[in-house]
Structure formats: structure tokens, C-alpha cells
Design a protein around this motif. Structure first.
Motif, PDB file in Angstrom:
ATOM      1  N   ASN A  12       0.954  -1.072   0.016  1.00 18.47           N
ATOM      2  CA  ASN A  12       0.059  -0.239  -0.201  1.00 18.47           C
ATOM      3  C   ASN A  12       0.931   1.233  -0.003  1.00 18.47           C
ATOM      4  OD1 ASN A  12      -2.608  -0.942  -0.139  1.00 18.47           O
ATOM      5  ND2 ASN A  12      -2.182  -1.891   1.527  1.00 18.47           N
ATOM      6  N   ARG A  13       1.930   1.289   0.844  1.00 17.12           N
ATOM      7  CA  ARG A  13       2.890   2.301   0.708  1.00 17.12           C
ATOM      8  C   ARG A  13       3.409   2.696  -0.517  1.00 17.12           C
ATOM      9  NH1 ARG A  13       7.942   3.312   4.717  1.00 17.12           N
ATOM     10  NH2 ARG A  13       8.670   5.400   3.615  1.00 17.12           N
ATOM     11  N   ARG A  14       3.808   1.667  -1.356  1.00 21.92           N
ATOM     12  CA  ARG A  14       4.477   1.578  -2.457  1.00 21.92           C
ATOM     13  C   ARG A  14       3.393   1.203  -3.716  1.00 21.92           C
ATOM     14  NH1 ARG A  14       8.230   0.309   1.509  1.00 21.92           N
ATOM     15  NH2 ARG A  14       9.747   1.940   1.481  1.00 21.92           N
ATOM     16  N   LEU A  15       2.072   1.516  -3.497  1.00 23.03           N
ATOM     17  CA  LEU A  15       1.284   1.198  -4.677  1.00 23.03           C
ATOM     18  C   LEU A  15       1.625   2.031  -5.837  1.00 23.03           C
ATOM     19  CD1 LEU A  15      -1.193  -0.479  -5.616  1.00 23.03           C
ATOM     20  CD2 LEU A  15      -2.342   1.203  -4.615  1.00 23.03           C
ATOM     21  N   ALA A  16       1.821   3.048  -5.951  1.00 29.18           N
ATOM     22  CA  ALA A  16       2.103   3.922  -6.987  1.00 29.18           C
ATOM     23  C   ALA A  16       3.270   3.539  -7.740  1.00 29.18           C
ATOM     24  CB  ALA A  16       2.503   5.829  -6.651  1.00 29.18           C
ATOM     25  N   ASN A  17       4.553   3.131  -6.962  1.00 29.38           N
ATOM     26  CA  ASN A  17       5.632   2.637  -7.568  1.00 29.38           C
ATOM     27  C   ASN A  17       5.274   1.218  -8.415  1.00 29.38           C
ATOM     28  OD1 ASN A  17       6.470   3.868  -4.986  1.00 29.38           O
ATOM     29  ND2 ASN A  17       8.435   3.795  -5.770  1.00 29.38           N
ATOM     30  N   LEU A  18       4.422   0.443  -7.794  1.00 37.16           N
ATOM     31  CA  LEU A  18       4.247  -0.907  -8.137  1.00 37.16           C
ATOM     32  C   LEU A  18       3.242  -0.827  -9.592  1.00 37.16           C
ATOM     33  CD1 LEU A  18       3.610  -3.845  -8.250  1.00 37.16           C
ATOM     34  CD2 LEU A  18       1.628  -3.698  -6.842  1.00 37.16           C
ATOM     35  N   LEU A  19       2.265   0.331  -9.564  1.00 42.04           N
ATOM     36  CA  LEU A  19       1.537   0.662 -10.751  1.00 42.04           C
ATOM     37  C   LEU A  19       2.429   1.178 -11.824  1.00 42.04           C
ATOM     38  CD1 LEU A  19      -1.685   1.817  -8.911  1.00 42.04           C
ATOM     39  CD2 LEU A  19      -1.361  -0.433  -9.962  1.00 42.04           C
ATOM     40  N   ALA A  20       3.119   2.014 -11.504  1.00 43.25           N
ATOM     41  CA  ALA A  20       4.170   2.480 -12.502  1.00 43.25           C
ATOM     42  C   ALA A  20       4.731   1.510 -13.098  1.00 43.25           C
ATOM     43  CB  ALA A  20       5.038   3.490 -12.091  1.00 43.25           C
ATOM     44  N   ASN A  39      -5.329  -9.430   4.789  1.00 42.94           N
ATOM     45  CA  ASN A  39      -6.048  -9.837   3.275  1.00 42.94           C
ATOM     46  C   ASN A  39      -6.962  -8.620   2.830  1.00 42.94           C
ATOM     47  OD1 ASN A  39      -4.891 -12.172   2.882  1.00 42.94           O
ATOM     48  ND2 ASN A  39      -6.219 -13.419   4.278  1.00 42.94           N
ATOM     49  N   ASP A  40      -7.763  -8.199   3.715  1.00 46.67           N
ATOM     50  CA  ASP A  40      -8.707  -7.241   3.534  1.00 46.67           C
ATOM     51  C   ASP A  40      -8.270  -5.690   2.970  1.00 46.67           C
ATOM     52  OD1 ASP A  40     -10.760  -8.788   4.092  1.00 46.67           O
ATOM     53  OD2 ASP A  40     -11.144  -8.179   5.975  1.00 46.67           O
ATOM     54  N   ASP A  41      -6.816  -5.717   3.243  1.00 44.00           N
ATOM     55  CA  ASP A  41      -6.076  -4.041   2.982  1.00 44.00           C
ATOM     56  C   ASP A  41      -5.423  -4.303   1.463  1.00 44.00           C
ATOM     57  OD1 ASP A  41      -7.089  -3.080   5.246  1.00 44.00           O
ATOM     58  OD2 ASP A  41      -5.444  -3.832   6.459  1.00 44.00           O
ATOM     59  N   PHE A  42      -5.457  -5.672   1.055  1.00 49.33           N
ATOM     60  CA  PHE A  42      -4.790  -5.578  -0.275  1.00 49.33           C
ATOM     61  C   PHE A  42      -5.406  -4.831  -1.469  1.00 49.33           C
ATOM     62  CE2 PHE A  42      -3.906  -7.872  -4.317  1.00 49.33           C
ATOM     63  CZ  PHE A  42      -2.558  -7.845  -4.145  1.00 49.33           C
ATOM     64  N   PRO A  43      -4.598  -4.283  -2.193  1.00 54.15           N
ATOM     65  CA  PRO A  43      -5.170  -3.157  -3.019  1.00 54.15           C
ATOM     66  C   PRO A  43      -5.850  -3.973  -4.477  1.00 54.15           C
ATOM     67  CG  PRO A  43      -2.891  -2.845  -3.262  1.00 54.15           C
ATOM     68  CD  PRO A  43      -3.202  -3.873  -2.065  1.00 54.15           C
ATOM     69  N   ALA A  44      -6.886  -4.677  -4.147  1.00 51.81           N
ATOM     70  CA  ALA A  44      -7.128  -5.606  -5.165  1.00 51.81           C
ATOM     71  C   ALA A  44      -7.739  -4.489  -6.152  1.00 51.81           C
ATOM     72  CB  ALA A  44      -8.033  -6.845  -4.944  1.00 51.81           C
ATOM     73  N   ALA A  46      -6.945  -1.471  -7.367  1.00 51.06           N
ATOM     74  CA  ALA A  46      -6.335  -0.726  -7.960  1.00 51.06           C
ATOM     75  C   ALA A  46      -5.454  -1.600  -9.078  1.00 51.06           C
ATOM     76  CB  ALA A  46      -5.316   0.227  -7.124  1.00 51.06           C
ATOM     77  N   ILE A  47      -5.038  -2.804  -8.462  1.00 46.84           N
ATOM     78  CA  ILE A  47      -4.514  -3.786  -9.291  1.00 46.84           C
ATOM     79  C   ILE A  47      -5.172  -4.232 -10.549  1.00 46.84           C
ATOM     80  CG2 ILE A  47      -3.498  -6.090  -9.135  1.00 46.84           C
ATOM     81  CD1 ILE A  47      -2.137  -5.335  -6.560  1.00 46.84           C
ATOM     82  N   LYS A  48      -6.570  -4.465 -10.193  1.00 47.87           N
ATOM     83  CA  LYS A  48      -7.411  -4.941 -11.174  1.00 47.87           C
ATOM     84  C   LYS A  48      -7.504  -3.745 -12.301  1.00 47.87           C
ATOM     85  CE  LYS A  48     -12.169  -6.841 -12.060  1.00 47.87           C
ATOM     86  NZ  LYS A  48     -13.390  -7.452 -11.305  1.00 47.87           N
ATOM     87  N   ALA A  49      -7.652  -2.565 -11.946  1.00 49.27           N
ATOM     88  CA  ALA A  49      -7.531  -1.395 -12.825  1.00 49.27           C
ATOM     89  C   ALA A  49      -6.622  -1.384 -13.738  1.00 49.27           C
ATOM     90  CB  ALA A  49      -8.172  -0.186 -12.151  1.00 49.27           C
ATOM     91  N   GLY A  51      -5.005  -3.769 -14.923  1.00 45.63           N
ATOM     92  CA  GLY A  51      -5.174  -5.124 -15.833  1.00 45.63           C
ATOM     93  C   GLY A  51      -4.648  -6.477 -15.293  1.00 45.63           C
ATOM     94  N   TYR A  52      -4.628  -6.562 -14.001  1.00 42.84           N
ATOM     95  CA  TYR A  52      -4.199  -7.612 -13.512  1.00 42.84           C
ATOM     96  C   TYR A  52      -5.201  -8.328 -12.184  1.00 42.84           C
ATOM     97  CZ  TYR A  52       0.464  -6.718 -15.130  1.00 42.84           C
ATOM     98  OH  TYR A  52       1.533  -6.608 -15.959  1.00 42.84           O
ATOM     99  N   LYS A  53      -5.322  -9.633 -12.357  1.00 43.23           N
ATOM    100  CA  LYS A  53      -6.151 -10.255 -11.419  1.00 43.23           C
ATOM    101  C   LYS A  53      -5.215 -10.903 -10.421  1.00 43.23           C
ATOM    102  CE  LYS A  53     -10.154 -11.013 -14.579  1.00 43.23           C
ATOM    103  NZ  LYS A  53     -10.978 -12.001 -14.912  1.00 43.23           N
ATOM    104  N   ALA A  54      -5.446 -11.165  -9.054  1.00 44.90           N
ATOM    105  CA  ALA A  54      -4.493 -11.482  -8.028  1.00 44.90           C
ATOM    106  C   ALA A  54      -5.255 -12.574  -7.086  1.00 44.90           C
ATOM    107  CB  ALA A  54      -4.095 -10.291  -7.506  1.00 44.90           C
ATOM    108  N   VAL A  55      -4.299 -13.349  -6.539  1.00 41.31           N
ATOM    109  CA  VAL A  55      -4.490 -14.058  -5.401  1.00 41.31           C
ATOM    110  C   VAL A  55      -3.452 -13.606  -4.355  1.00 41.31           C
ATOM    111  CG1 VAL A  55      -5.783 -15.971  -6.535  1.00 41.31           C
ATOM    112  CG2 VAL A  55      -3.063 -16.166  -6.409  1.00 41.31           C
ATOM    113  N   TRP A  56      -3.605 -13.503  -3.206  1.00 40.00           N
ATOM    114  CA  TRP A  56      -2.840 -13.113  -2.151  1.00 40.00           C
ATOM    115  C   TRP A  56      -3.409 -13.842  -0.875  1.00 40.00           C
ATOM    116  CZ3 TRP A  56      -6.686 -10.431  -4.295  1.00 40.00           C
ATOM    117  CH2 TRP A  56      -7.874  -9.901  -3.243  1.00 40.00           C
ATOM    118  N   THR A  57      -2.126 -13.813   0.084  1.00 37.79           N
ATOM    119  CA  THR A  57      -2.141 -14.251   1.483  1.00 37.79           C
ATOM    120  C   THR A  57      -1.519 -13.246   2.374  1.00 37.79           C
ATOM    121  OG1 THR A  57      -2.192 -15.721   3.179  1.00 37.79           O
ATOM    122  CG2 THR A  57      -0.434 -15.960   1.469  1.00 37.79           C
ATOM    123  N   GLY A  58      -2.330 -12.355   3.035  1.00 36.23           N
ATOM    124  CA  GLY A  58      -1.666 -11.173   3.810  1.00 36.23           C
ATOM    125  C   GLY A  58      -1.696 -11.445   5.175  1.00 36.23           C
ATOM    126  N   GLN A  59      -0.681 -10.390   5.881  1.00 32.58           N
ATOM    127  CA  GLN A  59      -0.210 -10.589   7.133  1.00 32.58           C
ATOM    128  C   GLN A  59      -0.231  -9.115   7.631  1.00 32.58           C
ATOM    129  OE1 GLN A  59       2.467 -13.617   7.794  1.00 32.58           O
ATOM    130  NE2 GLN A  59       1.527 -13.903  10.060  1.00 32.58           N
TER     131      GLN A  59
END
Length: 256
Positions: A12-20, A39-44, A46-49, A51-59
Motif C-alpha cells: 500500500n505504501r508503494r502502490l504508486a511504484n508498483l503501478l508505474a 487480506n482485506d487491505d490488499f489493493p485488489a 487498483a491492481i485490477k484496474a 489489468g491484473y487479477k490477483a490471489v494473495w495471502t496477507g499478514q
């Protein structure tokens, strides 16, 4: 098919870096580590927007792994490494994407060593070796990608003695990495770049990025049937130089 691994060090802190990075490099599959998000805080969204679908396990606070797929649906096959039902750390996820089993791995750091964290690191490595053997026995194409928290050889670190006692360089994890390769896996970055350092990590301290004082911690291992399909491999170093970057850069391979 481009498959990448990226320790994002807080998604989340580096979401802009990831999307770029996703917009510029357009990898087909991305293995993320160190989400530092439940899990509930994963930025699914923004990632879907993007063009990516995701599976994840958070902590919360630490750990967390994910697999992203561009214009495809990753089919989740596993959310934990087998071998220890008491281990609740979110360090392993596995999915099928376009006919390939892909694992996102965040192997324990192990510092300080010796101590319980180093013992846990070695035990986790043994479980990974055991599971990797079952994947090979299944006879399916597999990529084991992630932050292994091991510097395989002295070629994979800048000239220094400052890491001599660090868990990343100890003989035991290096030997475990060798045993993993000895099963038949190919270290794709080293296979295609036998004489280059191929650093993927630069600590924030002591100007290590500006000095290129790096380490190779992030690896993509491919099963024997994928080795002939290896065409290119690299590290997207530019993202490490961006503002508020992760201390890792994405490593990637291309399969023909």
C-alpha cells in the motif's frame, strides 16, 4: 511470457511504484513479497484496474505474498508451504497461470544468527526443498520465484566483509540453496547471466544504492521442462531509484 518477482516492501505504501512498474514493463505474471497488509487491505481494486487479477495471502506488519496475472485468472493451488501446520506466517502462495505453476516465496531472513530466527529459516528451507521435490515429481512446468533471503555465492554480493555474520551468507542456507538446485531446478538469472552480479537488493543504509553495493536475493528457479524455453532474464533496476522505492528491484524471466 514474462514472469517477475518483486519484494514490494509494503504494497500500500508503494502502490504508486508498483503501478508505474506494471504500466511500463507489463509483466504477464508477478510474484510479490512482503505485502505488509492484511487480506482485506490488499489493493485488489487498483491492481485490477491496471489489468491484473490477483490471489494473495496477507499478514499485518510483516510477510504477505501475492501472485498477479495480466489479462488472466490465476488459479490458486496453495496458500501455505506444507510440513508445519503450526506455522502461520504468510510466506508462500502458489497458483496456475497459463499452464505454468508459479510460486511466490518469501523465505525467512534468519537474523540474528545464531538463534531461533535462523533455526526457523533453515527449517522453512527444508520444507521448501521437500515441496519442490513433489512439484518436480508431478511433471508439470513450475517457476519458484521470490525473495529467498540467501546470497548463493560471493559473486552475488558486492565486495565487502560487512555481511560476514549475516544470515543471508551463512554456509547452511547456501548449502540448502545448492541442494534445491541439485533437484534439477535452474537458477534462471544466473543461467542467462553467468558473469554479471545481477543485484536485486540494495540496503537503505550507507548509500548502498548510489554505490551499487548490492546483493542478489531474489531468484527465479525453473523446472527442467522450462529450461529450454528460457529466452531472456533481467532486473528492472530503474524502479529502485524512484522516490520512496522498495529496497528490492524486480527480477524477471521470459519464456518462449
Amino acid at each position: 511470457m514474462r514472469i517477475a518477482t518483486f519484494n514490494i516492501n509494503n504494497v500500500n505504501r508503494r502502490l504508486a511504484n508498483l503501478l508505474a512498474w506494471l504500466a511500463k514493463e507489463k509483466p504477464d505474471v508477478v510474484c510479490l513479497q512482503e505485502l505488509k497488509a492484511e487480506n482485506d487491505d490488499f489493493p485488489a481494486g487498483a491492481i485490477k484496474a491496471a489489468g491484473y487479477k490477483a490471489v494473495w495471502t496477507g499478514q499485518r506488519s510483516w510477510n504477505g505474498v501475492a501472485i498477479l496475472a495480466r489479462d488472466a485468472e490465476p488459479v490458486l493451488t496453495r496458500t501455505e508451504l506444507p510440513g508445519d501446520p503450526e506455522d502461520k506466517q504468510a510466506r508462500y502462495i502458489e497458483a496456475a497461470v497459463r499452464g505454468v505453476i508459479v510460486a511466490s516465496i518469501y523465505l525467512p531472513n534468519g537474523n540474528p544468527q545464531p538463534g531461533p530466527k535462523f533455526t526457523y529459516k533453515l527449517a522453512w528451507f527444508e520444507r521448501l526443498i521437500a515441496h519442490a521435490a513433489t512439484l518436480l515429481a508431478a511433471g508439470v512446468p513450475v517457476v519458484l520465484a521470490g525473495d529467498y533471503n540467501v546470497v548463493p555465492t560471493d559473486q552475488d554480493i558486492y565486495a565487502t566483509r560487512s555481511y560476514a555474520k549475516n544470515a543471508l551468507l551463512q554456509p547452511e542456507p547456501r548449502e540448502a540453496y545448492r541442494r534445491l538446485l541439485d533437484q534439477g531446478w535452474t537458477d534462471a538469472l544466473r543461467e542467462l547471466h553467468p558473469s554479471e552480479p545481477m543485484f536485486t537488493f540494495w540496503d537503505y543504509k550507507r548509500d548502498r544504492w548510489s554505490r551499487d553495493a548490492g546483493l542478489r536475493l531474489d531468484h527465479l528457479l525453473v523446472s527442467p521442462d522450462l529450461k529450454p524455453r528460457l529466452s531472456r532474464a533481467g532486473v528492472d533496476r530503474w524502479i529502485r531509484g524512484e522516490p520512496d522505492a522498495s529496497d528490492h528491484a524486480p527480477a524477471w524471466i521470459e519464456l518462449s
